[in-house]
Write an enzyme that holds these catalytic residues in place. Structure first.
Site, PDB file in Angstrom:
ATOM      1  N   GLN A 130      -6.206   3.102  -6.530  1.00 49.36           N
ATOM      2  CA  GLN A 130      -7.532   2.570  -6.181  1.00 49.36           C
ATOM      3  C   GLN A 130      -8.644   3.625  -6.266  1.00 49.36           C
ATOM      4  OE1 GLN A 130      -7.918   0.396  -2.279  1.00 49.36           O
ATOM      5  NE2 GLN A 130      -7.588  -1.288  -3.705  1.00 49.36           N
ATOM      6  N   PRO A 142      -0.403  10.608  -2.621  1.00 43.48           N
ATOM      7  CA  PRO A 142       0.950  10.231  -2.179  1.00 43.48           C
ATOM      8  C   PRO A 142       1.919   9.967  -3.327  1.00 43.48           C
ATOM      9  CG  PRO A 142      -0.723   8.959  -1.009  1.00 43.48           C
ATOM     10  CD  PRO A 142      -1.421   9.676  -2.117  1.00 43.48           C
ATOM     11  N   HIS A 175     -13.177   9.069  -1.682  1.00 47.90           N
ATOM     12  CA  HIS A 175     -13.301   8.138  -2.815  1.00 47.90           C
ATOM     13  C   HIS A 175     -13.928   8.777  -4.043  1.00 47.90           C
ATOM     14  CE1 HIS A 175     -13.374   5.755   0.922  1.00 47.90           C
ATOM     15  NE2 HIS A 175     -12.564   4.985   0.228  1.00 47.90           N
ATOM     16  N   LEU A 183       0.848  -1.196   0.000  1.00 51.18           N
ATOM     17  CA  LEU A 183       0.000   0.000   0.000  1.00 51.18           C
ATOM     18  C   LEU A 183       0.885   1.248   0.000  1.00 51.18           C
ATOM     19  CD1 LEU A 183      -3.215   0.509   2.126  1.00 51.18           C
ATOM     20  CD2 LEU A 183      -1.875   2.349   1.148  1.00 51.18           C
ATOM     21  N   SER A 184       1.335   1.600  -1.166  1.00 54.05           N
ATOM     22  CA  SER A 184       2.169   2.787  -1.296  1.00 54.05           C
ATOM     23  C   SER A 184       2.012   3.307  -2.718  1.00 54.05           C
ATOM     24  CB  SER A 184       3.639   2.449  -1.030  1.00 54.05           C
ATOM     25  OG  SER A 184       4.455   3.503  -1.495  1.00 54.05           O
ATOM     26  N   GLU A 185       1.304   4.385  -2.851  1.00 54.78           N
ATOM     27  CA  GLU A 185       1.084   4.920  -4.198  1.00 54.78           C
ATOM     28  C   GLU A 185       2.380   5.464  -4.778  1.00 54.78           C
ATOM     29  OE1 GLU A 185      -0.995   5.251  -1.686  1.00 54.78           O
ATOM     30  OE2 GLU A 185      -2.735   4.187  -2.499  1.00 54.78           O
ATOM     31  N   TYR A 195      -6.326   8.947  -3.760  1.00 57.25           N
ATOM     32  CA  TYR A 195      -5.149   8.240  -3.266  1.00 57.25           C
ATOM     33  C   TYR A 195      -3.984   8.292  -4.247  1.00 57.25           C
ATOM     34  CZ  TYR A 195      -8.758   6.941  -0.030  1.00 57.25           C
ATOM     35  OH  TYR A 195      -9.791   6.998   0.869  1.00 57.25           O
TER      36      TYR A 195
END
Ligand SMILES: Cc1ncc(C[n+]2csc(CCOP(=O)(O)OP(=O)(O)O)c2C)c(N)n1
Length: 699
Positions: free
Chosen positions: A457, A464, A503, A433-435, A461
């Protein structure tokens, strides 16, 4: 005349260092630093100077061990000695800092922000000014090495490695930790090479990592071999470098080597180091690795005369280069706007970058068809995306699809369901989980000739990853077409039944404002297929915006237009024609505009732009010149939304054709609200759009 380091470098890349060549390359680096500091900076022929003094010996030793056919290094602004060891010529180095043609960016970037493309032999991916940006692209390169050798069976990729080179302060950045996670969980052939000079400009390393020792702090990190040593001692540094590299090359997984070095000049030419104090500065000079090098190699390996001769050769070579480079031309102002995007030559071929992307080896994208060959029943937009990904994965072995949950789960929006089962985990995979990690990894993969298709996603998001996205977009321009990193970033976003600030953001204008990105925002399944395919076969980085309300929306459902169908970017779709008004929209608002027109009966041209970068100015202007009125409808916030750009262009280009002010309907300047009641109160609704159409047509 003196041999250039280019010619010396290959001899240097042998099992044990060729100390004569090491001496010469370090001497070249120091002569360049001296010349810049003493002459070129005061004369303002160099505007930004970063000395490598103190970091230089270890860099040359590192470069001498990059012997793999597809080794790559991603460094930072203090990497010039390393680049010289890889083969950057003195002329290229000086032309870069002196902003001349023949430099690695042709005056577009700071001179020490290097790149060194090479299709055969070790290369250096473009350095960025942002500290910490080097790490995740290096991880991407390492993963691409494994993919090209392990999955595609390309022998020349066997045994090669990636090196991410940074300073101690860079180990505090997101990029460092993102890459560390990627490299260790994936067991990638990546060396983290950290030169710890104790400072990030003026901030001591104790404030970057507890105790100021990243090696010690990482000693228990699983999956990482950690080595630590004194970079001011050339002989022991050489052994450590050899040890670290041979382990990574042998397939032992990633390693981190920290070498302490003195920074013998200010951070940059402007920095007077007042924060250090005379005692510390004197102690640092005592640790100068150049002095230790001399003590270690003279007379055991070189006589004093041979040492002096190498230094003399280096100084002469730099002085000669300076004379030559002074005669190099300054960059042509007329060319400054070139190479933001992939360009064509006069005969229509791609003016191909030297490195990065699918097409550098002379291969051509498969021919597409702009004519839809519709097949079967209507499918929803998410199925259209999945089917297009599936076909392109099948025909392009260099395409890889990845992101959070895209593997076994098939994506939280279900766009990649079944793809991992069909194409395997090397080609369709989950990420940490690291853009920043997702996009930075994609940059390295694209530089290595793959077509990465990362999924972010949800629109918000991508934040980052902002730095990697920015640097990816500017890569072609700032390297003057030496490097490019074509990729397709799929980003679902916008409202879906309800909104919320996390979102449901739209904010597509940010990508249009970002340099070098193509931006698609389809309103229906057919366009989604054509645009996605065009992007996947293209030569530019592309943001492919998948609107959440359209993924399964009934209006957006269309028949599959065929496996060859492409929609060229920059071509709007004219959904209906009329005389009283031009309505311009894209994404989820197109459906609402169509419904509003049906409701009002206003005779209007309805243009679905489909892509915002480039956008179809021509079709918009033609239509507005005909109807003399224009309404722009978008979901993004109104202030500085893309509608403002369209309105500005129309106001300038069609001022005398307009019979009414240009109208914009968009979200007010707030995040997307969660309650459907609140959401519908602020989204352009069919009712409000209809009212606006009626009013405008009546002006
Ligand atoms: C993301 C980012 N933040 C801040 C800066 C400004 N800056 C440039 S260099 C630097 C210090 C970096 O130190 P380190 O990584 O230890 O390398 P060194 O300069 O000591 O070799 C800072 C804060 C930057 N370039 N990028």
């Amino acid at each position: 005349m003196a041999a250039s380091p280019e010619k010396l470098a290959p001899a240097l890349r042998s099992a044990s260092p060729d100390w004569r060549a090491v001496v010469r390359l370090v001497a070249v680096s120091r002569a360049l630093d001296d010349l810049e500091e003493s002459t070129l900076l005061p004369e303002r022929k160099v505007l930004y100077q970063f000395s490598a003094r103190g970091h230089d010996v270890t860099q040359v030793l590192l470069g001498s061990r990059l012997t793999g056919a597809r080794d790559a290094v991603v460094g930072y602004y203090r990497s010039r000695p390393l680049l010289l060891t890889l083969g950057l010529s003195i002329d290229e180095a000086l032309a870069s800092s002196m902003m001349r043609v023949g430099g690695m960016s042709e005056g577009r970037d700071i001179g020490v922000v290097f790149n060194f493309p090479r299709r055969e032999g070790p290369c250096a991916l473009p350095v960025c000014g942002g500290v910490g940006t080097q790490y995740t692209p290096a991880a991407g390169w390492a993963q691409a090495l494994r993919y090209r050798h392990g999955t595609l069976g390309e022998a020349q990729y066997a045994g090669s490695i990636a090196v991410a080179y940074g300073g101690d302060a860079s180990t505090a950045t997101n990029g460092f930790w993102a890459a560390l996670n990627i490299a260790t969980t994936e067991r990638l052939p990546l060396l983290f090479f950290i030169e710890d000079n104790g400072y990030g400009i003026s901030v001591p390393s104790q404030q970057q990592t507890p105790g100021g020792d990243i090696a010690r702090n990482l000693s228990a990190f699983r999956g990482l071999r950690v080595l630590d040593g004194d970079g001011s001692d050339p002989m022991s540094a050489a052994r450590l470098i050899e040890d670290a590299i041979s382990g990574v090359r042998a397939g032992d997984g990633p390693a981190l080597l920290r070498l302490t070095v003195p920074r013998l000049s200010g951070h940059s030419g402007q920095d007077t180091q007042t924060y250090k104090g005379p005692a510390l500065i004197a102690a640092e000079q005592e640790r100068d690795p150049w002095r230790k090098l001399r003590a270690q190699v003279v007379p055991q390996i070189l006589t004093a005369e041979e040492w002096d001769a190498q230094v003399c050769l280096a100084c002469t070579a730099v002085a000669d280069a300076r004379v030559r480079v002074e005669r190099f031309s300054v960059p042509d102002r007329a060319r400054v706007k070139r190479y933001v995007f992939s360009e064509s030559t006069d005969d229509g071929a791609i003016d191909i970058q030297t490195q990065g992307g699918l097409w550098v080896d002379g291969a051509q994208p498969p021919a597409g068809s702009e004519r839809a060959h519709v097949q079967g029943p209507r499918i929803n937009l998410v199925t259209a995306v999945r089917r297009t990904l599936e076909h392109e994965l099948a025909v392009n072995p260099r395409m890889v699809v990845f992101g959070e949950d895209v593997g076994r789960k098939g994506g939280v929006h279900a766009a990649t369901i079944g793809l991992q089962e069909k194409f395997g985990v090397a080609r369709v995979f989950d990420t940490s989980l690291s853009e920043e990690g997702i996009i930075g990894r994609a940059v390295g993969m694209a530089a290595a000739g793959l077509m990465p298709v990362p999924e972010i996603q949800f629109r918000k998001y991508a934040d980052p990853a902002a730095e990697q996205l920015n640097d990816c977009g500017t890569m072609r321009w700032r390297t003057a077409n030496r490097f490019a990193a074509p990729m397709v970033v799929r980003i679902p976003g916008g409202f879906f039944k309800c909104g919320d600030p996390w979102h449901s953001q739209s904010n597509e204008v940010q990508w249009v404002h970002g340099i070098g990105w193509r931006v698609a925002m389809p309103s229906n399944a057919q366009d989604a297929v054509g645009l996605l395919r065009a992007a996947l076969r293209g030569n530019d980085p592309t943001i492919f915006f998948e609107h959440r309300s359209l993924l399964d929306g009934s209006w957006a459902r269309r028949a599959y237009p065929g496996d060859d169908f492409v929609v060229p970017f920059g071509r709007a779709s004219l959904l209906q024609t009329g005389a009283a008004l031009t309505v311009v929209s894209w994404g989820a608002m197109v459906e609402r505009c169509e419904l509003a027109l049906q409701r009002t009966g206003v005779s209007a041209d309805l243009l679905d732009l489909r892509t915002l970068s480039p956008w179809d100015r021509h079709a918009t202007l033609m239509s507005v010149r005909k109807t003399r009125r224009c309404l722009i409808v978008h979901e993004d916030n109104i202030t500085a939304g893309f509608g403002a750009e369209i309105a500005a262009v129309l106001a300038k280009e069609a001022f005398f054709d307009l019979d009414a002010p240009i109208e914009r309907l968009a979200m007010p300047d707030i995040p997307s609200p969660h309650s459907p009641v609140l959401l519908e109160a602020v989204l352009p609704s069919v009712e409000r759009i209809a009212q606006c159409m009626t009013d405008l047509a009546a002006v």
